[in-house]
Design an enzyme around this catalytic site. Structure first.
Site, PDB file in Angstrom:
ATOM      1  N   ASP A   1       0.843  -1.200   0.000  1.00  0.00           N
ATOM      2  CA  ASP A   1       0.000   0.000   0.000  1.00  0.00           C
ATOM      3  C   ASP A   1       0.878   1.250   0.000  1.00  0.00           C
ATOM      4  O   ASP A   1       2.040   1.192   0.416  1.00  0.00           O
ATOM      5  CB  ASP A   1      -0.885   0.029   1.253  1.00  0.00           C
ATOM      6  CG  ASP A   1      -1.834  -1.160   1.296  1.00  0.00           C
ATOM      7  OD1 ASP A   1      -2.149  -1.698   0.224  1.00  0.00           O
ATOM      8  OD2 ASP A   1      -2.229  -1.538   2.413  1.00  0.00           O
TER       9      ASP A   1
HETATM   10  N1  URA Z   1      -1.190  -6.086   3.658  1.00  0.00           N
HETATM   11  C1  URA Z   1      -1.690  -4.828   3.733  1.00  0.00           C
HETATM   12  O1  URA Z   1      -2.743  -4.601   4.302  1.00  0.00           O
HETATM   13  N2  URA Z   1      -0.998  -3.830   3.156  1.00  0.00           N
HETATM   14  C2  URA Z   1       0.188  -4.006   2.550  1.00  0.00           C
HETATM   15  O2  URA Z   1       0.791  -3.037   2.064  1.00  0.00           O
HETATM   16  C3  URA Z   1       0.702  -5.310   2.476  1.00  0.00           C
HETATM   17  C4  URA Z   1      -0.007  -6.341   3.043  1.00  0.00           C
END
Ligand code: URA
Length: 235
Positions: free
Chosen positions: A103
């Site tokens: 993310d």
């Molecule tokens: N899980 C998440 O919620 N976000 C990420 O960036 C990676 C794994």
């Protein structure tokens, strides 16, 4: 392989642009300018330079980036700069892609490659590749929470409970969790299923490969054969 094709394969532009680079005497091999774009060179261990910047020929690109927060993994980002702004343009031109996504507010180990099989191998949930995340939470985490994560939590739109492969509590608001799938926002949703919230998320490792301690945020490096072997070395 012809020099103009070599340059094109390494992301230096179209065939025409690469030919122009060579004709403009901007390309050297072992310190000697090569002026003929059709010069044939062996690609094994080939190092050439464009504008005095050395570049090793790589049939495929395998890259590790220490992703900083505030960057999107998409090539065409919506709200934040793309991780591709942190890489040399040659990598984007040769169609390097993220191997699984982090993310925009997550940090840590991000693999990128232009090898389709490699991308599939390391991003497909079916292969059960372990990915370890360091997590900070808004509210305290307990041994009971760890047990729930290991037993599996029900996420919206998932047919079955989703479980962590390993959980280690590191502090009142900190834990490390290993998962083997790559579902959308999986870590945040799993912590959300406990009634808690992720405030920081950092990926420490994928397979047997950990983020190198000496690689600062925002920096990248090539993965060499030893790194690829380490990536594959996990139980
Ligand atoms: N899980 C998440 O919620 N976000 C990420 O960036 C990676 C794994």
């Amino acid at each position: 392989m012809q020099l103009e094709k070599i340059l094109q394969s390494q992301g230096f532009g179209s065939r025409k642009e690469c030919r122009a680079l060579i004709r403009d005497e901007r390309v050297t091999v072992n310190g000697a300018v090569i002026r003929d774009p059709s010069t044939n060179l062996p690609t094994d261990d080939l190092v050439f330079a464009v504008d005095d910047q050395p570049w090793r020929y790589r049939a495929q690109a395998y890259v590790l980036l220490h992703k900083p927060a505030g960057h999107e993994c998409s090539r065409v980002p919506t709200f934040h700069p793309s991780v591709f702004t942190l890489l040399p343009p040659q990598l984007a031109l040769r169609d390097v892609q993220c191997v699984g996504r982090l993310d925009q507010d997550s940090t840590g180990l991000l693999l990128l490659s232009d090898d389709g099989q490699f991308i599939h191998r390391w991003s497909s949930g079916k292969k059960q590749v372990p990915k370890c995340y360091r997590i900070e939470t808004a509210d305290p985490v307990s041994e009971a929470d760890a047990a729930r994560l290991l037993a599996g939590v029900q996420l919206e739109d998932e047919p079955a409970p989703v479980l962590a492969r390993a959980v280690v509590l590191d502090g009142s608001h900190q834990l490390r969790m290993t998962i083997t799938e790559g579902k959308y926002h999986q870590v945040k949703r799993m912590i959300g299923a406990l009634g808690n919230r992720v405030t920081r998320l950092h990926r420490e490792s994928v397979g047997g490969l950990s983020l190198p301690a000496d690689l600062p945020e925002g920096q990248w490096r090539w993965l060499e054969a030893a790194d690829l072997a380490q990536l594959a070395a996990y139980d």
